[in-house]
Design an enzyme around this catalytic site. Sequence first.
Site, PDB file in Angstrom:
ATOM      1  N   ASP A  97       0.660  -1.344   0.094  1.00  0.00           N
ATOM      2  CA  ASP A  97       0.210  -0.030   0.178  1.00  0.00           C
ATOM      3  C   ASP A  97       1.036   1.438   0.005  1.00  0.00           C
ATOM      4  OD1 ASP A  97      -2.532   1.552   0.237  1.00  0.00           O
ATOM      5  OD2 ASP A  97      -1.803   1.702   2.600  1.00  0.00           O
ATOM      6  N   ASP A 134      -0.347   5.288   1.020  1.00  0.00           N
ATOM      7  CA  ASP A 134      -0.462   6.152   2.151  1.00  0.00           C
ATOM      8  C   ASP A 134      -0.560   5.575   3.405  1.00  0.00           C
ATOM      9  OD1 ASP A 134      -0.485   8.205  -0.084  1.00  0.00           O
ATOM     10  OD2 ASP A 134      -2.473   8.723   0.179  1.00  0.00           O
ATOM     11  N   ASP A 163      -1.942  -0.531   5.837  1.00  0.00           N
ATOM     12  CA  ASP A 163      -2.002   0.054   7.294  1.00  0.00           C
ATOM     13  C   ASP A 163      -3.569   0.094   7.575  1.00  0.00           C
ATOM     14  OD1 ASP A 163      -2.613   3.483   6.958  1.00  0.00           O
ATOM     15  OD2 ASP A 163      -2.187   2.154   5.029  1.00  0.00           O
TER      16      ASP A 163
END
EC number: 3.1.3.70
Length: 271
Positions: A13, A15, A214
């Site tokens: 991922d 951001d 996240d």
Amino acid sequence: MLSIQQPLLVFSDLDGTLLDSHSYDWQPAAPWLSRLREANVPVILCSSKTSAEMLYLQKMLGLQGLPLIAENGAVIQLAEQWQDIDGFPRIISGISHGEISQVLNTLREKEHFKFTTFDDVDDATIAEWTGLSRSQAALTQLHEASVTLIWRDSDERMAQFTTRLHELGLQFMQGARFWHVLDASAGKDQAANWIIATYQQLSGKRPTTLGLGDGPNDAPLLEVMDYAVIVKGLNREGVHLHDEDPARVWRTQREGPEGWREGLDHFFSAH
């Protein structure tokens, strides 16, 4: 035993994982990115961002030419050397951005749901929301198979909205900052499995996979990985997997690219 020398794919991922959520800094991860590049280990970016945004970031990170997963799996950008694969250079799954926009406009007009999409505003507004430059913000509007929005209604109305989308073959997904509407059949997990199968077909051996994320929208991706790093994030819901065997899953103490580095340090030193 996880080794950088074995056939390996790293899915990440952006951001809040490889990029800092606020500054978009990635320097803490730079040494590992260099090591992986030198070992010819593909780092496959996987995000809610558009392919235009991700191609820009891919070049900045020194990962150009590799496949990537955009718009939460609704778009797969193929590797440069995969020109013989049908759909090159991009595979777009399901309902198009324009069709989704029409559905959302109808729901907003007829059922009075309150939200603001990236199509409703200009690049200066998006730059203000995200902290990006205006030129980078303009890339966020180049959706091909999803719509990004800010929800401005109640939780009860959100539940109703989600149900209506499901009835129309769409899904409503929470990202690190925004919400995303895309085809119900699309997902980071399906896109990752397709890329894994393609590498296996080309090499004759299934690569070992390591995923890093996240947010809740990363859970489907991490579920299909052999090893997973859950980077400490800002989202209050966190990431919850069905199989959290500590031999397979590592939760970091640090956030963003510091956590990204911590996760790779863990798996390549602990195995």
